[in-house]
Structures are given as C-alpha cells and as structure tokens.
Write a protein that holds these residues in place. Structure first.
Motif, PDB file in Angstrom:
ATOM      1  N   THR A   1     -41.579  40.022 127.453  1.00  0.00           N
ATOM      2  CA  THR A   1     -40.893  39.363 128.568  1.00  0.00           C
ATOM      3  C   THR A   1     -40.448  37.966 128.144  1.00  0.00           C
ATOM      4  O   THR A   1     -40.775  37.504 127.049  1.00  0.00           O
ATOM      5  N   ARG A   2     -39.749  37.304 129.036  1.00  0.00           N
ATOM      6  CA  ARG A   2     -39.361  35.893 128.866  1.00  0.00           C
ATOM      7  C   ARG A   2     -38.822  35.585 127.471  1.00  0.00           C
ATOM      8  O   ARG A   2     -39.418  34.824 126.722  1.00  0.00           O
ATOM      9  N   HIS A   3     -37.723  36.160 127.116  1.00  0.00           N
ATOM     10  CA  HIS A   3     -37.099  35.937 125.803  1.00  0.00           C
ATOM     11  C   HIS A   3     -38.002  36.405 124.659  1.00  0.00           C
ATOM     12  O   HIS A   3     -37.951  35.858 123.562  1.00  0.00           O
ATOM     13  N   ASN A   4     -38.848  37.363 124.941  1.00  0.00           N
ATOM     14  CA  ASN A   4     -39.777  37.936 123.962  1.00  0.00           C
ATOM     15  C   ASN A   4     -40.824  36.946 123.465  1.00  0.00           C
ATOM     16  O   ASN A   4     -41.402  37.131 122.397  1.00  0.00           O
TER      17      ASN A   4
END
Length: 143
Positions: free
Chosen positions: A54-57
């Motif tokens: 998640t969140r830009h990886n």
C-alpha cells in the motif's frame, strides 16, 4: 524454503527486525511483522520505512525487536527495510514553529492589553468615579 529469507544464508550482515504498523493499545499488542535489513544501527524504538503493498509500496513502522530469529519455514514473504526515519530535522522545525506561535500569542495579548488601556484612558473620568477606584485610595479626612 521461503526464498525471501535466503539472503540470511548468503550474507551474515543481514538482520531480522520485528516491527508494528499500529501502536499497542489498551493492553492489546499490535500484530508484529518481521523485516530484513543490512542496517546495523537500527534499534528498538526507531521508525523505519518498509516495503508494503500500500501507500506507494512503502509505509512506516515502529521497531519493537531487533536481531530476531528467522523462520525459514514461514510461507510469508519477508520484506526489506527501505530506510530509517530521522525525525531530528522535523522535531527542530516543530520547536521553531512553537517559538513563533508563542511570539504571536504574546504579541496578541500585548495588543489587546494596549488597546484596552487606550480605551480606559479615554474613559478615565468615568472610571475614577467608580466605587472600586476609591478602595485603598481614600484621602485623609478633613478637619
């Protein structure tokens, strides 16, 4: 074998750390996840950026254990620590902001006080006629 743990067999400098995404609350421990890192300076309490889905990886976690044993039989992929968060600079900015806020509050208070004082001077005659103004300022009785 979990191939994401193979690096522990290849490089003796790889460390396993355990971290949490959420804080422990109300006596309940947040789930722990194990990550791998080459950073030898990571300690308990550090905030680190880790790989995530998640969140830009990437996402932020808090380290709760260091140099933990690796479960080579686990089927869960072990992700890498990306970097340690150095919050020193941010803390410095917050401290400077707090100083500025205190200066602004002080200036606001001084302005309100000065404005009130100026208004009171304009009404000096009415104020001195108030009974409260006479307390402790009584003139000696005349004979």
């Amino acid at each position: 074998m979990n191939y994401t743990t193979a690096v522990f067999l290849i490089n003796k400098n790889v460390r396993a750390i355990r971290a949490i995404y959420e804080a422990d609350e109300g006596g309940k421990k947040a789930p722990r996840e194990t990550f791998k890192t080459l950073d030898q300076d990571i300690v308990v309490g550090d905030f680190v950026i880790v790989e995530s889905g998640t969140r830009h990886n990437m996402t932020l976690v808090k380290v709760v254990e260091v140099d933990v044993d690796v479960d080579f039989d686990s089927v869960l992929p072990m992700k890498w620590v990306v970097d340690v968060v150095d919050a020193t600079g941010h803390a410095g900015v917050l401290a400077k902001e707090e100083q500025a806020i205190q200066a602004i509050k002080s200036a606001e208070l001084r302005k309100k006080r000065d404005d009130l004082r100026a208004a009171l001077i304009l009404d000096q005659e009415a104020l001195t006629a108030l009974p409260l103004a006479a307390i402790g300022n009584a003139e000696p009785p005349t004979e």
